[in-house]
Enzyme design. Sequence first.
Site, PDB file in Angstrom:
ATOM      1  N   ARG A  39      -9.270  -5.199  -1.356  1.00  0.00           N
ATOM      2  CA  ARG A  39      -8.398  -6.206  -1.964  1.00  0.00           C
ATOM      3  C   ARG A  39      -8.984  -7.609  -1.820  1.00  0.00           C
ATOM      4  O   ARG A  39      -8.726  -8.462  -2.669  1.00  0.00           O
ATOM      5  CB  ARG A  39      -7.006  -6.128  -1.341  1.00  0.00           C
ATOM      6  N   LYS A 206       6.768  13.417  -3.307  1.00  0.00           N
ATOM      7  CA  LYS A 206       8.187  13.453  -3.678  1.00  0.00           C
ATOM      8  C   LYS A 206       8.478  13.143  -5.136  1.00  0.00           C
ATOM      9  O   LYS A 206       8.001  12.156  -5.678  1.00  0.00           O
ATOM     10  CB  LYS A 206       8.944  12.438  -2.810  1.00  0.00           C
ATOM     11  N   GLY A 363      -2.650   2.924  -4.027  1.00  0.00           N
ATOM     12  CA  GLY A 363      -2.073   3.726  -2.955  1.00  0.00           C
ATOM     13  C   GLY A 363      -2.901   4.970  -2.686  1.00  0.00           C
ATOM     14  O   GLY A 363      -4.127   4.918  -2.648  1.00  0.00           O
ATOM     15  N   GLY A 386       2.815   0.298  -5.095  1.00  0.00           N
ATOM     16  CA  GLY A 386       4.158   0.145  -5.668  1.00  0.00           C
ATOM     17  C   GLY A 386       4.115  -0.596  -6.993  1.00  0.00           C
ATOM     18  O   GLY A 386       4.822  -0.252  -7.941  1.00  0.00           O
TER      19      GLY A 386
HETATM   20  C1  3PG Z   1       1.245  -3.147  -0.915  1.00  0.00           C
HETATM   21  O1  3PG Z   1       0.351  -2.906  -0.118  1.00  0.00           O
HETATM   22  O2  3PG Z   1       1.960  -2.279  -1.430  1.00  0.00           O
HETATM   23  C2  3PG Z   1       1.463  -4.573  -1.322  1.00  0.00           C
HETATM   24  O3  3PG Z   1       0.628  -5.422  -0.623  1.00  0.00           O
HETATM   25  C3  3PG Z   1       2.900  -4.935  -1.128  1.00  0.00           C
HETATM   26  O4  3PG Z   1       3.257  -4.791   0.198  1.00  0.00           O
HETATM   27  P1  3PG Z   1       4.751  -4.426   0.587  1.00  0.00           P
HETATM   28  O5  3PG Z   1       4.996  -3.028   0.122  1.00  0.00           O
HETATM   29  O6  3PG Z   1       4.833  -4.591   2.080  1.00  0.00           O
HETATM   30  O7  3PG Z   1       5.657  -5.404  -0.130  1.00  0.00           O
END
Ligand code: 3PG
Length: 406
Positions: A39, A206, A363, A386
């Site tokens: 990142r 899930k 993710g 997310g």
């Molecule tokens: C992540 O890693 O999903 C983003 O940096 C957002 O982080 P958070 O889910 O803690 O808001």
Amino acid sequence: MAGLNKVTVDDINVRGKKVLVRVDFNVPMKDGVITNDNRIQAALPTIKKLISDGGKVVLCSHLGKPKNGPEAKFSLKAAADRLAELVDTKVVFAADDTVVGDNAKKAVSEMKDGEIVVLENTRFRGADETKNGENLSKELADLVDGQVFVMDAFGSAHRAHASTAGVTKFVKETAVGYLMQKEIQFLGNAVEDPVRPFVAILGGAKVADKLNVINNLLDKCDTLIIGGGMAYTFLKAKGYEVGTSLVDDEKIDYCKEMMAKAEQLGKKLLLPIDTTIAASFPDPIDAEIAVEVVDSDNIPADKMGLDIGTKTMELFGEAVKSAKTVVWNGPMGVFENPVLAKGTIAVAKALADTDATTIIGGGDSAAAVMQLGFADKMSHISTGGGASLEYLEGKVLPGVDVIAEK
Ligand code: 3PG
Ligand code: MG
């Protein structure tokens, strides 16, 4: 460019100005050491552009989820140190538990054009940040004389926080950075205006995490492939015995609805036709484990499905071969275990070999693709977990919404 008509860093003039840039430096850390600096690397094009244009670049980000204010282990100092190794200009870390306290103000006032100051973790301010408080939004804006805010934190763009959204109310100019532009271009094109056939592949544990993604992608794609833990809820909804496999009983009706929707729309919905089973979930996760492959309608009552089977790998691979656009989110099995990584590897290989535009959601799927060595074979790997999911749900992300249109 589908989904994006925003002012970008190419449209603004930052020479001599202080520019607040929201980056996503929420990097994985172990014992104070960054374990993956993706990142930070991904934010470099925007940072370098603003530096070479003569801006004074003030970076802010959150890191982790500190619950009770400042905590040393969530400090952004390690990220600032890493950044300093990657750029050719002065980087000052403003150690300041209040984020915009005296240290930060002093550091920013001493900046020369083309230099960088990194602020402390914005979540050290608790609800001021996460509840989008006006006080922190205004303090951040004042720190750069209310001039320019650049949003480049795609991974955090689904959060309406002070540093991702609120701050824009108090600055003259807003723009998206190159990372945001790239993410929105790839994900936006895939969902809004895909070159067809468009194949979406969903996996992960899930069903509940992907309800809106499944629903939205069924409207947009030509073929929807479902693997991973969530496939067993679909298989149970078809009336199959799934043994002790992970099942979300509350979502069985939902799966039936989605299968009916696919049929009604004439979309292909592919589920695993065979599955890799074992006596139980591996513990530890990478433990040696005895497995066998059975047809999906032949899972013994005392066995657990943990990966797609060999025929399914072929079936999914064929679907990918003829695709022109592929979006993939979620592993096909317990890829942390070498024996149960085969399905995920097979899909990654199929994506690596196709001529289609291939987009990997952030993710777990991004981690899997990188860990398995296929990263440079993909058209785009999202930095947002997310955030990329919410994008695939068709939602407008708050951190995108607040940036000025051209
Ligand atoms: C992540 O890693 O999903 C983003 O940096 C957002 O982080 P958070 O889910 O803690 O808001
Ligand atoms: Mg997250």
